[in-house]
Scaffold this motif. Structure first.
Motif, short mmCIF file in Angstrom:
data_model
loop_
_atom_site.label_atom_id
_atom_site.label_comp_id
_atom_site.label_asym_id
_atom_site.label_seq_id
_atom_site.Cartn_x
_atom_site.Cartn_y
_atom_site.Cartn_z
N ARG A 15 0.83 -1.20 0.00
CA ARG A 15 0.00 0.00 0.00
C ARG A 15 0.87 1.25 0.00
O ARG A 15 2.02 1.18 0.45
N ALA A 16 0.26 2.33 -0.45
CA ALA A 16 1.04 3.58 -0.44
C ALA A 16 1.31 3.99 0.99
O ALA A 16 0.47 3.74 1.88
N ALA A 17 2.45 4.55 1.22
CA ALA A 17 2.78 5.01 2.56
C ALA A 17 1.77 6.06 3.00
O ALA A 17 1.29 6.85 2.18
N PRO A 18 1.38 6.05 4.27
CA PRO A 18 0.43 7.10 4.72
C PRO A 18 1.06 8.48 4.57
O PRO A 18 2.27 8.64 4.66
N VAL A 19 0.17 9.44 4.34
CA VAL A 19 0.67 10.80 4.17
C VAL A 19 1.32 11.25 5.48
O VAL A 19 0.79 11.02 6.56
N ARG A 20 2.45 11.84 5.34
CA ARG A 20 3.13 12.29 6.54
C ARG A 20 2.33 13.39 7.23
O ARG A 20 1.87 14.32 6.57
N SER A 21 2.14 13.25 8.50
CA SER A 21 1.31 14.29 9.15
C SER A 21 2.11 15.09 10.16
O SER A 21 1.55 15.89 10.89
N THR A 22 3.41 14.86 10.23
CA THR A 22 4.20 15.69 11.15
C THR A 22 5.16 16.55 10.33
O THR A 22 5.36 16.32 9.14
N GLY A 23 5.73 17.51 10.99
CA GLY A 23 6.66 18.39 10.30
C GLY A 23 5.94 19.38 9.41
O GLY A 23 4.73 19.30 9.22
N PHE A 24 6.67 20.31 8.88
CA PHE A 24 6.04 21.37 8.11
C PHE A 24 5.39 20.84 6.84
O PHE A 24 4.24 21.16 6.53
N VAL A 25 6.13 19.97 6.12
CA VAL A 25 5.60 19.45 4.86
C VAL A 25 4.35 18.65 5.13
O VAL A 25 3.30 18.82 4.47
N GLY A 26 4.41 17.80 6.13
CA GLY A 26 3.26 17.00 6.47
C GLY A 26 2.08 17.86 6.86
O GLY A 26 0.94 17.62 6.44
N PHE A 27 2.36 18.90 7.60
CA PHE A 27 1.32 19.83 8.04
C PHE A 27 0.63 20.46 6.83
O PHE A 27 -0.60 20.46 6.73
N VAL A 28 1.46 20.93 5.89
CA VAL A 28 0.88 21.57 4.71
C VAL A 28 0.06 20.56 3.94
O VAL A 28 -1.04 20.86 3.46
N GLN A 29 0.58 19.32 3.83
CA GLN A 29 -0.14 18.32 3.05
C GLN A 29 -1.47 17.94 3.68
O GLN A 29 -2.47 17.78 2.98
N THR A 30 -1.49 17.80 5.02
CA THR A 30 -2.73 17.32 5.63
C THR A 30 -3.71 18.43 5.96
O THR A 30 -4.91 18.23 5.90
N ARG A 31 -3.23 19.60 6.31
CA ARG A 31 -4.15 20.62 6.77
C ARG A 31 -4.48 21.67 5.73
O ARG A 31 -5.42 22.43 5.88
N LEU A 32 -3.69 21.74 4.68
CA LEU A 32 -3.94 22.81 3.71
C LEU A 32 -4.27 22.29 2.32
O LEU A 32 -5.08 22.87 1.61
N LEU A 33 -3.62 21.19 1.89
CA LEU A 33 -3.73 20.82 0.47
C LEU A 33 -4.21 19.40 0.28
O LEU A 33 -3.85 18.73 -0.68
#
Lengths: 506, 403
Positions: A15-33
């Motif tokens: 399966r695809a790795a879960p989206v990273r939800s920590t750190g700045f990149v993860g934050f942007v990916q989960t909370r903004l985009l």
């Protein structure tokens, strides 16, 4: 024998790795985009920010003019680029924003009051510091009196005895007058029984008034003694100290336990004597500064703090009245609360400014500021009453029942058991109404009192400072001041709420 | 020592009842307290009346409401009902009342919309949007309303360009420092028929809805109402318009000299007041909406999803009705607050009730007691009526939810 077991023949695809939800990149990916809608919302938000924050910062800081003597410093043709905030305007008007037209040589009094208030308030706000009850007593009881004599000035001619004598004899005269009228109405009445009844009541009231007059006599005599001796204030202070201390001593279990109460009473009177001596109240005190000269932040703080302090007892009394089992008192409290809550504050201020003087005796004038304060105290009191009532309703009946099982009276139950818990429950609500009050004090500028906002408006009229950006600068400065005060209070209330609820979090 | 177990005589019923009626639970001491309380109130009331009478006599002001029929003799910048300078103070009162109601209703309309948008924005999964909405709420709530009204009026609207350079949209909407100009609808002969058509369409749609619901409950038949409703609401008025001609024509504002003539002109005071009132109240409504939606347990929407309802249907049928129960009472308070706050119009001279009646009329006649009493009474009545309506609505909701 059927084969029911199942064995996987091939590997399950990764399966695809879960989206990273920590750190700045993860934050942007989960909370903004994380979805098309969210991307759209983010873009819209960024645009919003760009069109609001950027111009504000540019106006307040980048394009701002910082130095200057008059309006020419803030004109675009002299500066050479688009002009933002004109801070020299605020610098020039700063003293007005703080003091209003309070006379320049007397401003130390305002500063001293601010300083005293801050010194008493800060330790009250920091939970770790000791001696909260002494501190609270000083802030809520002693400070207002001292502040009054500091800000307004003037002295006193007498102390407790004169006040008691004046009050008693005025009330007695009025009551006797009413009794006489009733009696004469009774004499004129055509209906015999009704007339007799009126006369009877009238006689009773007259007798009561005469009795009051008799009570006032010894006070009058003592006052005259003081005047004859030449130092009426000190004489009366001493006499009041002795009387009050004796009463306190006797009512607190005299020789057995009364010493503590006696000591604290005498201590309080020594404090009063110190204030009188320091401010020379017996010799006319500081020069009087009329409240018409007060203005700016001074008025805002005076009105809001006095409003807060005076509206609390009003609110507590009304809340208790509304929950009282005595029908008429409950009815009166409900009517009173609903009335003040149903009308806008501005009509209350109009009421206080234009109607109140008509209700008072003709020779009795009330200062404009005090009139507004009375209106605000009644208004805020009605709102506080509802908040406090909510807190009272949250206290289980068992608490009061337990207290009465211990033999506590209604007053003691309320004061020691119910009210402290109720007030603790409603701290957020009370703070909300205090913030509302602080904001609402700006309305006094409509009834010709120059608070911070009123002073701001007055400053716009100065032709020396009329530039295209004067208005915005003034509003920015005042807005920041209001925001800092209100936001600070609300954050502090959150902190207190958390602290008080520690036992409830698990 | 067995004497104490003997039954006590029951107290006299009549006396107990009397005690209860006169003094509540506190008994006779309560009764005495009431008498003292009433005596003090009567005394204060007597003093007030006496003082007012003697003060008024000293100022030579006749008390009473006779002044209402005197000629006002001053102009009012916005009168939605017929008014001229030769009209009476009573007419001034009505002009002010109508202006207050208009600004309150329009303010409530916009405040609700902005409030719901901001409140939902605060709960948005988008971090940035939630922060912006939160920032809006914090900023607006921590600044005095009067400050905001003055800001819009003095700093924003007054610095708009002159009418000549006004900002225009489609050459029919104009924003300048003289206010907001927009086309004015003028009804033609066909207007009455058009209005009748609209009303008929609305009634028919409502009847259809009731019928569909009844069918659903009685026979389990699902009737799709919305196509017919849409057809009725759009088709019927359109048909009348096609048959009888356009129901309204528009008069456009035209620049003449230094100001616009024709069209509808909205006073800058009105614009500033509505803007400030609606944005201010919206910040409070946003918090109410958030609290309401968050009060609905997550399991409710999960249950909806497990029944196969769509997200929209879950919101509409499960979440919002339950949230409404929590939202409604504080929302009513905010509507009332907005109405009461509209009295701040007096600061910028929008001719509302307080401004024209408790302001101009009072300074002309000096009848402080009567005028302030009337003004306060009007707001009290508005408050009571609004809360009565809203509590009736809340009662309906709670009844329909069986709680």
């Amino acid at each position: 024998m059927s084969n029911t077991s199942f064995v996987a023949r091939e590997l399950v695809a990764e399966r695809a790795a879960p989206v990273r939800s920590t750190g700045f990149v993860g934050f942007v990916q989960t909370r903004l985009l994380n979805s098309p809608t969210n991307i759209l919302l983010t873009v819209v938000s960024l645009l919003l920010l760009w069109f609001t924050i950027a111009p504000t910062v540019k106006f307040l800081l980048i394009d701002a003019v910082w130095q200057g003597q008059d309006r020419t410093a803030c004109l675009p043709e002299n500066v050479g680029h688009a002009v933002g905030a004109c801070w020299p305007f605020v610098q020039a008007k700063f003293t007005q924003f703080i003091y209003g037209f309070y006379p320049e040589p007397e401003r130390w009094r305002v500063n001293l009051t601010f300083l005293l208030g801050a010194l008493l308030l800060l330790p009250l706000l920091i939970p770790r510091l000791p001696a909260k009850s002494v501190n609270a007593g000083l802030f809520f009881l002693a400070f207002p009196v001292v502040a009054f004599f500091l800000l307004y000035g003037g002295g006193i001619n007498g102390f407790g005895i004169s006040w008691a004598a004046d009050f008693l004899s005025t009330v007695a005269v009025h009551i006797t007058e009413i009794g006489r009228r009733l009696r004469s109405m009774g004499l004129l009445s055509d209906i015999a029984v009704f007339g007799d009844l009126l006369r009877l009541i009238g006689n009773g009231i007259v007798a009561f008034g005469d009795g009051l007059q008799l009570v006032a006599l010894p006070f009058d005599w003592l006052r005259n003694e003081g005047v004859n001796r030449g130092e009426p204030v000190w004489f009366e202070l001493a006499a009041t100290t002795i009387t009050v201390s004796l009463l306190v001593f006797l009512s607190n279990g005299h020789v057995r336990n009364g010493w503590r109460a006696l000591a604290s009473t005498i201590f309080i009177f020594i404090g009063v004597a110190a204030v009188i001596a320091l401010l020379r109240l017996d010799r006319g005190g500081l020069p009087i500064v009329d409240t018409r000269l007060w203005g700016g932040l001074l008025v805002t703080l005076v009105v809001s703090i006095t409003g807060i302090v005076t509206s609390m007892p009003v609110g507590i009394a009304l809340a208790l009245g509304r929950r009282s089992t005595i029908p008429l008192i409950r009815l009166f409290s409900i009517a009173f609360i609903e009335f003040w809550r149903g009308v806008p504050l501005i009509t209350v201020l109009f009421f206080a400014t234009y109607m109140l003087p008509l209700f008072l005796p003709g020779n009795f004038t009330v200062d404009g500021l005090v009139r507004a304060l009375i209106g605000i105290a009644l208004f805020a009191g009605a709102y506080n009453a509802e908040v406090i009532r909510g807190g009272l309703q949250a206290i289980p009946r068992g608490q009061a029942e337990a207290a009465s099982a211990l033999g506590l009276s209604w007053w003691k139950t309320t004061r020691l058991v119910v009210m402290p818990q109720a007030l603790r429950h409603v701290i957020p609500g009370l703070v909300n109404s205090f913030i509302a009050l602080l904001k609402d004090t700006s309305l006094v500028s409509i009834v010709a009192l120059f608070d911070l906002l009123g002073q701001l408006r007055a400053s716009f009229a100065d032709p020396n400072w009329s530039t295209p950006t004067t208005l915005f600068t003034g509003f920015a400065f005042t807005g920041i001041m209001y925001f800092v005060m209100c936001f600070g209070i609300s954050r502090y209330s959150l902190f207190v709420e958390h602290r008080l609820n520690v036992h409830r979090r698990s | 020592m067995a004497t104490s177990t003997e039954a006590r005589k029951p107290p006299l019923q009549l006396v107990a009842k009397l005690r209860r009626v006169l003094g509540g639970q506190a008994g006779w001491s309560g009764f005495v307290l009431q008498i003292v309380f009433v005596a003090a109130l009567v005394w204060i009331g007597y003093e007030i009346v006496e003082n007012a009478r003697s003060n008024l006599a000293a100022q030579k002001i006749a008390s009473g409401f006779g002044f209402l029929s005197n000629t006002a003799g001053f102009a009012v910048s916005q009168a939605l009902i017929p008014y001229s300078e030769s009209d009476t103070y009573l007419q001034v009162f009505f002009v002010g009342l109508v202006n207050t109601l208009v600004v309150s209703l329009i303010g409530i309309f916009f405040a609700t919309i902005i409030g719901f948008i901001v409140g939902l924005g605060r709960m948005s999964p988008n971090w940035l949007l939630a922060r912006i909405a939160g920032g809006y709420v914090e900023l607006i709530r921590n600044l005095p309303l009067l400050f905001q009204i003055l800001f819009w009026y003095l700093a924003v609207l007054a610095t708009l360009p002159q009418p000549r350079q006004s900002i225009s949209l489609l050459d029919s909407f104009f924003l300048s420092n003289r206010g907001f100009g927009l086309p004015k609808p003028i009804g033609t002969e066909a207007f009455t028929a058009f209005a009748v058509a609209v009303i008929v369409a609305i009634i028919a749609a409502l009847v259809l809805r009731v019928y569909a619901r009844q069918q659903l409950f009685a026979k389990g038949r699902v009737i799709a109402v919305w196509p017919a409703t849409l057809g009725l609401l759009v088709g019927l008025p359109l048909l009348t318009a096609l048959v009888l001609g356009t129901p309204v024509t528009f008069e456009y504002p035209v620049l003449r000299g230094f100001n616009f003539s024709g069209g509808l002109r909205v006073l800058p005071e009105f614009v500033a007041l509505t803007l400030a009132l609606s944005t201010y109240t919206a910040a409070f409504i946003a918090e109410i909406v958030r609290a309401g939606v968050q009060s609905v347990h997550k399991g409710q929407s999960e249950a909806g999803a497990s029944l196969g309802l769509s997200r929209g249907a879950t919101l509409r049928l499960i979440v919002v009705p339950q949230a409404m129960r929590v939202i409604l009472p504080p929302l009513t308070n905010q509507y009332l607050n907005l109405t009461k706050n509209s009295s701040l119009a007096v600061a910028i001279g929008y001719p509302d009730l307080v401004s024209v009646f408790a302001g101009t009329t009072m300074s002309q006649t000096g009848q402080a007691i009567e005028i302030i009493a009337i003004t306060m009474a009007v707001y009290l009545v508005i408050s009571l009526v609004t809360s009565a309506i809203m509590s009736a609505y809340g009662w309906r909701i709670s009844r329909s939810m069986g709680a």
